[in-house]
Design a protein around this motif. Sequence first.
Motif, PDB file in Angstrom:
ATOM      1  N   GLU A  87     -34.958   8.449 -32.113  1.00  0.00           N
ATOM      2  CA  GLU A  87     -35.407   9.769 -31.862  1.00  0.00           C
ATOM      3  C   GLU A  87     -34.355  10.449 -30.767  1.00  0.00           C
ATOM      4  N   ARG A  88     -34.374  11.767 -30.488  1.00  0.00           N
ATOM      5  CA  ARG A  88     -33.372  12.217 -29.520  1.00  0.00           C
ATOM      6  C   ARG A  88     -33.896  11.607 -28.204  1.00  0.00           C
ATOM      7  N   ILE A  89     -32.798  11.248 -27.433  1.00  0.00           N
ATOM      8  CA  ILE A  89     -32.788  10.891 -26.192  1.00  0.00           C
ATOM      9  C   ILE A  89     -33.547  11.799 -25.252  1.00  0.00           C
ATOM     10  N   VAL A  90     -33.413  13.038 -25.226  1.00  0.00           N
ATOM     11  CA  VAL A  90     -34.220  14.110 -24.947  1.00  0.00           C
ATOM     12  C   VAL A  90     -34.685  15.128 -26.066  1.00  0.00           C
ATOM     13  N   HIS A  91     -35.707  15.933 -25.621  1.00  0.00           N
ATOM     14  CA  HIS A  91     -36.217  16.872 -26.581  1.00  0.00           C
ATOM     15  C   HIS A  91     -36.643  15.981 -28.030  1.00  0.00           C
ATOM     16  N   ALA A  92     -37.076  14.817 -27.940  1.00  0.00           N
ATOM     17  CA  ALA A  92     -37.742  14.114 -29.074  1.00  0.00           C
ATOM     18  C   ALA A  92     -38.741  14.951 -29.975  1.00  0.00           C
ATOM     19  N   VAL A 127     -34.674  27.293 -36.330  1.00  0.00           N
ATOM     20  CA  VAL A 127     -35.056  27.306 -34.746  1.00  0.00           C
ATOM     21  C   VAL A 127     -35.675  25.814 -34.768  1.00  0.00           C
ATOM     22  N   ARG A 128     -35.408  25.288 -33.516  1.00  0.00           N
ATOM     23  CA  ARG A 128     -36.044  23.904 -33.254  1.00  0.00           C
ATOM     24  C   ARG A 128     -36.493  24.307 -31.911  1.00  0.00           C
ATOM     25  N   PHE A 129     -37.956  24.138 -31.532  1.00  0.00           N
ATOM     26  CA  PHE A 129     -38.734  24.269 -30.265  1.00  0.00           C
ATOM     27  C   PHE A 129     -38.746  22.791 -29.873  1.00  0.00           C
ATOM     28  N   VAL A 162     -28.174  26.607 -27.745  1.00  0.00           N
ATOM     29  CA  VAL A 162     -29.183  25.790 -27.612  1.00  0.00           C
ATOM     30  C   VAL A 162     -29.538  25.869 -26.110  1.00  0.00           C
ATOM     31  N   GLY A 163     -30.756  26.566 -25.744  1.00  0.00           N
ATOM     32  CA  GLY A 163     -31.084  27.013 -24.639  1.00  0.00           C
ATOM     33  C   GLY A 163     -32.633  26.537 -24.486  1.00  0.00           C
ATOM     34  N   ASN A 164     -33.294  26.771 -23.340  1.00  0.00           N
ATOM     35  CA  ASN A 164     -34.610  26.214 -22.981  1.00  0.00           C
ATOM     36  C   ASN A 164     -35.378  27.774 -22.713  1.00  0.00           C
ATOM     37  N   ASN A 165     -36.662  27.320 -22.436  1.00  0.00           N
ATOM     38  CA  ASN A 165     -37.444  28.461 -21.951  1.00  0.00           C
ATOM     39  C   ASN A 165     -37.466  28.841 -20.362  1.00  0.00           C
ATOM     40  N   LYS A 176     -24.345  14.186 -13.788  1.00  0.00           N
ATOM     41  CA  LYS A 176     -25.644  14.099 -13.118  1.00  0.00           C
ATOM     42  C   LYS A 176     -26.617  13.932 -14.142  1.00  0.00           C
ATOM     43  N   PHE A 177     -26.302  14.282 -15.477  1.00  0.00           N
ATOM     44  CA  PHE A 177     -27.588  14.502 -16.602  1.00  0.00           C
ATOM     45  C   PHE A 177     -27.967  13.013 -16.623  1.00  0.00           C
ATOM     46  N   PRO A 178     -27.297  11.743 -17.052  1.00  0.00           N
ATOM     47  CA  PRO A 178     -28.029  10.522 -17.120  1.00  0.00           C
ATOM     48  C   PRO A 178     -28.978  10.166 -16.255  1.00  0.00           C
ATOM     49  N   GLY A 373     -19.724  19.675 -19.922  1.00  0.00           N
ATOM     50  CA  GLY A 373     -20.337  18.249 -20.365  1.00  0.00           C
ATOM     51  C   GLY A 373     -21.071  18.191 -21.551  1.00  0.00           C
ATOM     52  N   ARG A 374     -21.821  19.305 -21.731  1.00  0.00           N
ATOM     53  CA  ARG A 374     -22.646  19.375 -22.869  1.00  0.00           C
ATOM     54  C   ARG A 374     -21.707  19.353 -24.305  1.00  0.00           C
ATOM     55  N   LEU A 375     -20.598  20.058 -24.208  1.00  0.00           N
ATOM     56  CA  LEU A 375     -19.948  20.118 -25.366  1.00  0.00           C
ATOM     57  C   LEU A 375     -19.432  18.702 -25.892  1.00  0.00           C
ATOM     58  N   PHE A 376     -19.452  17.986 -24.988  1.00  0.00           N
ATOM     59  CA  PHE A 376     -19.087  16.502 -25.513  1.00  0.00           C
ATOM     60  C   PHE A 376     -20.327  16.165 -25.985  1.00  0.00           C
ATOM     61  N   SER A 377     -21.328  15.908 -25.018  1.00  0.00           N
ATOM     62  CA  SER A 377     -22.499  15.027 -25.393  1.00  0.00           C
ATOM     63  C   SER A 377     -23.238  15.433 -26.470  1.00  0.00           C
ATOM     64  N   TYR A 378     -23.287  16.311 -27.312  1.00  0.00           N
ATOM     65  CA  TYR A 378     -24.080  16.696 -28.430  1.00  0.00           C
ATOM     66  C   TYR A 378     -23.615  15.973 -29.665  1.00  0.00           C
ATOM     67  N   THR A 379     -22.318  16.060 -29.860  1.00  0.00           N
ATOM     68  CA  THR A 379     -21.902  15.377 -31.308  1.00  0.00           C
ATOM     69  C   THR A 379     -21.878  14.250 -30.948  1.00  0.00           C
ATOM     70  N   THR A 381     -24.048  12.352 -29.541  1.00  0.00           N
ATOM     71  CA  THR A 381     -25.371  11.673 -29.654  1.00  0.00           C
ATOM     72  C   THR A 381     -25.686  11.897 -31.233  1.00  0.00           C
ATOM     73  N   GLN A 382     -25.376  12.627 -31.812  1.00  0.00           N
ATOM     74  CA  GLN A 382     -25.497  13.039 -33.415  1.00  0.00           C
ATOM     75  C   GLN A 382     -24.951  11.702 -33.993  1.00  0.00           C
ATOM     76  N   ILE A 383     -23.827  11.040 -33.556  1.00  0.00           N
ATOM     77  CA  ILE A 383     -23.239  10.061 -34.322  1.00  0.00           C
ATOM     78  C   ILE A 383     -24.176   8.738 -34.286  1.00  0.00           C
TER      79      ILE A 383
HETATM   80 FE1  HDD Z   1     -29.513  19.205 -23.702  1.00  0.00          FE
HETATM   81  C1  HDD Z   1     -30.608  18.098 -26.655  1.00  0.00           C
HETATM   82  C2  HDD Z   1     -30.896  22.300 -24.169  1.00  0.00           C
HETATM   83  C3  HDD Z   1     -28.340  20.055 -20.663  1.00  0.00           C
HETATM   84  C4  HDD Z   1     -27.324  16.537 -23.829  1.00  0.00           C
HETATM   85  N1  HDD Z   1     -30.657  20.134 -25.055  1.00  0.00           N
HETATM   86  C5  HDD Z   1     -31.078  19.292 -26.224  1.00  0.00           C
HETATM   87  C6  HDD Z   1     -31.985  20.203 -26.980  1.00  0.00           C
HETATM   88  C7  HDD Z   1     -32.016  21.534 -26.286  1.00  0.00           C
HETATM   89  C8  HDD Z   1     -31.407  21.263 -25.120  1.00  0.00           C
HETATM   90  C9  HDD Z   1     -32.853  22.510 -26.334  1.00  0.00           C
HETATM   91  C10 HDD Z   1     -32.501  19.839 -28.207  1.00  0.00           C
HETATM   92  C11 HDD Z   1     -31.922  20.520 -29.493  1.00  0.00           C
HETATM   93  C12 HDD Z   1     -32.632  20.026 -30.781  1.00  0.00           C
HETATM   94  O1  HDD Z   1     -33.724  20.678 -30.989  1.00  0.00           O
HETATM   95  O2  HDD Z   1     -32.151  19.320 -31.372  1.00  0.00           O
HETATM   96  N2  HDD Z   1     -29.731  20.596 -22.637  1.00  0.00           N
HETATM   97  C13 HDD Z   1     -30.237  22.065 -22.819  1.00  0.00           C
HETATM   98  C14 HDD Z   1     -30.139  22.784 -21.912  1.00  0.00           C
HETATM   99  C15 HDD Z   1     -29.261  22.313 -20.976  1.00  0.00           C
HETATM  100  C16 HDD Z   1     -29.090  21.164 -21.494  1.00  0.00           C
HETATM  101  C17 HDD Z   1     -30.739  24.294 -22.055  1.00  0.00           C
HETATM  102  C18 HDD Z   1     -28.857  22.911 -19.598  1.00  0.00           C
HETATM  103  C19 HDD Z   1     -28.560  24.068 -19.544  1.00  0.00           C
HETATM  104  N3  HDD Z   1     -28.091  18.295 -22.367  1.00  0.00           N
HETATM  105  C20 HDD Z   1     -27.754  19.019 -21.163  1.00  0.00           C
HETATM  106  C21 HDD Z   1     -26.741  18.052 -20.665  1.00  0.00           C
HETATM  107  C22 HDD Z   1     -26.377  17.029 -21.517  1.00  0.00           C
HETATM  108  C23 HDD Z   1     -27.230  17.467 -22.744  1.00  0.00           C
HETATM  109  C24 HDD Z   1     -26.307  18.459 -19.264  1.00  0.00           C
HETATM  110  C25 HDD Z   1     -25.483  16.058 -21.409  1.00  0.00           C
HETATM  111  C26 HDD Z   1     -24.380  16.141 -20.507  1.00  0.00           C
HETATM  112  N4  HDD Z   1     -29.166  17.281 -24.821  1.00  0.00           N
HETATM  113  C27 HDD Z   1     -28.256  16.495 -24.748  1.00  0.00           C
HETATM  114  C28 HDD Z   1     -28.274  15.396 -25.880  1.00  0.00           C
HETATM  115  C29 HDD Z   1     -29.356  16.088 -26.826  1.00  0.00           C
HETATM  116  C30 HDD Z   1     -29.640  17.437 -26.050  1.00  0.00           C
HETATM  117  C31 HDD Z   1     -28.550  14.086 -25.470  1.00  0.00           C
HETATM  118  C32 HDD Z   1     -30.461  15.381 -27.391  1.00  0.00           C
HETATM  119  C33 HDD Z   1     -30.481  15.482 -28.722  1.00  0.00           C
HETATM  120  C34 HDD Z   1     -29.390  16.170 -28.924  1.00  0.00           C
HETATM  121  O3  HDD Z   1     -28.776  16.495 -27.894  1.00  0.00           O
HETATM  122  O4  HDD Z   1     -29.008  16.500 -30.401  1.00  0.00           O
HETATM  123  O5  HDD Z   1     -27.107  15.267 -26.302  1.00  0.00           O
END
Ligand code: HDD
Length: 711
Positions: A87-92, A127-129, A162-165, A176-178, A373-379, A381-383
Amino acid sequence: MPSKKEAPRESQLAGTDTPDRANTNAKLQSLETVRSDATGQALRTNQGVKIADNQNSLKAGPRGPSLLEDFIMREKITHFDHERIPERIVHARGTGAHGYFQSYGKHAELTKAGFLQDPEKITPVFVRFSTVQGPRGSGDTVRDVRGFAVKFFTDEGNFDLVGNNMPVFFIQDAIKFPDFVHAVKPEPHNEIPTGGSAHDTFWDFVSLVPESAHMVIWAMSDRAIPKSLRTMEGFGVHTFRLINAEGVASFVKFHWKPKQGVLSLLWDEAQKLAGKDTDYHRRDLWEAIETGNYPEWELGVQIVPEADEHKFDFDLLDPTKIIPEELVPVTPLGKMVLNRNPDNFFAETEQVAFCPGHIVPGIDFTNDPLLQGRLFSYTDTQISRLGGPNFHEIPINRPLAPNHNGQRDAMHRVTIDKGRAAYEPNSIDGGWPKETPPAAQDGGFESYQERIDAHKIRQRSESFGDHFSQARLFFHSMSPSEQEHIVNAYSFELGKVEREHIRARQVNEILANIDLELAAKVAAKLGLPAPKAGTVDVPKLSLKASPALSQMNHLGESIKGRKVALLVADGVDGALADKLVKALEAESVQIKVLGPTSAPVKTADGKTLAVDASMEGLPSVAFDAVWVAGGKGVEALKGDGVAVHFILEAYKHLKPVAGHAEAKAWFDSLNLKADSGLLAGNDAKAIKAFTQAIGKHRVWEREAAAKAVPA
Ligand code: HDD
């Protein structure tokens, strides 16, 4: 407005009314061949062999040992053994929906992005919430930030917002994210708590990291317990750039504004719903779409010209800051409508892979260190989550735009690339695929040419140094009710913290710098001394309050899609009940008829009235308002403890409580104090007052009286 009959993603595009749509449709259909329908089909193995017996494994005799040669059972069990992916490390915990985006007009002065140029163009979206902290099976209504991730399948490639509410974040730098995530996640020794932040490690971290103060106060506000995914604002959080055809860039902050209003649960409701319906938000979104109440958001941007970058008392690159809407209003760009539920949760919602780095020409990043940092992390994590670098080939992730390049092979490659040259330049395959130079429209992606002249250092900019003034602005912008909820949320969460030094640090070193009264109220509820002063000099902002931040100012355009419980029992006046249902349905309100049990009830004139559920099955917390149907049935309800609890709970949760004339005496006997949301009557006026009360969402004037009602 889109009608109830509005078409889903494929057929939306199936219309051949414009060449553009037909073209997109052809591309889409080629991707959609993987959508499988088993209707009328034989049961077969993965290799296509028809199965004769799916009940019994192959054995040596009816009571004998199973045989290894049973390839049908082995295939089935092997596949089953590997059904789960990480499952996703966050937003599971999340839920998804399909829909479309439509631009209001041509926004050429702002950006050259194609999907923002033509009001006729329909851009499919997914959209995924999500919640952030809890695992995949955790509750929907916990106190948490909600993810709001949108994938736009544009003609120029996928754009993921990829935002939040909430418009800010807990930390300023991705390094600092980890740390933050390890602190908020369940504690490592016992994996408690699930889905919440009310525990020592979270408060230890945030009380030591003052940059989190602004986001934490948002998380302690009603925003963290949304009523529905449909009633949340969305924010891109970071400052991005939009670039027009002349190469002129503007800084922007993205906003999603829900037409349904920005509405929240009460804390007691949220806690009860977490037990009574773990899937409350998921179900609500699903049902809204199924019943044609398509949720709609307006996409807007706050625009700051490059020249004004340094005109604010905060840094645009600091993701813990908002641009108050009173300083820079939100310019609407277009609308998003969600109109189709996924066919398969795993294939679509679980496998969708977002990345803030997925952008298209006309959109670009800024140097916000959290975004970078996010630009790196998401791809990355998908791997591990999706098993290799070919996750873009999973149908839900495939762009509508073609994606030819020299990347090849790797786990789970699906595309069969023809040709011999998987490199560029080449002279063997005619040089294809070739680069496209940047151009005003339809050109190759070109990064914004920002001039950088700097030393390579590990340092936080001084302009990121004020952590409290916007948290204070947020608190001062809240209504008295919202402020009280914030006090209660801090007190509840810190009350769960075992270590007193952590509670005290949050009160003295964080809350006291936000607002001394807030700190004193929380301190009193924790039995701590009230701090006399803050620990830092907080800069004074010119803006004392930002009305745009209070949910009280965003109640929504109509009551479409709100939920009303109609309580009935034997002896109900069927004609009156029917009239009420018709009046509410005319406003697209979702009505559920609830009886003492799930069995139909008898009306006064001897007919039967079907009920949707029992009052126990669908408790008052699942509704926005309740109406007690008139007639002799009211007497029966009076003697039913579940019905009494239903009314008292709805009243306690500040919901409109109404009924036909006979209900008045019942309400009086329950000692419910008269207010604008306690109504009884048989005429159109009573129904009108009821719908008006629903429009106000809650009867806030009742808050003090409701405290006396048992929870
Ligand atoms: Fe993130 C998932 C939003 C900071 C690393 N993030 C994830 C999702 C959302 C956000 C909505 C779920 C996407 C989905 O539904 O699949 N994250 C944010 C927002 C941030 C943020 C709004 C700050 C403005 N995130 C953030 C940082 C890092 C990450 C700083 C790492 C350096 N986020 C991840 C991730 C996730 C993720 C670990 C987990 C699953 C995924 O990406 O696909 O890479």
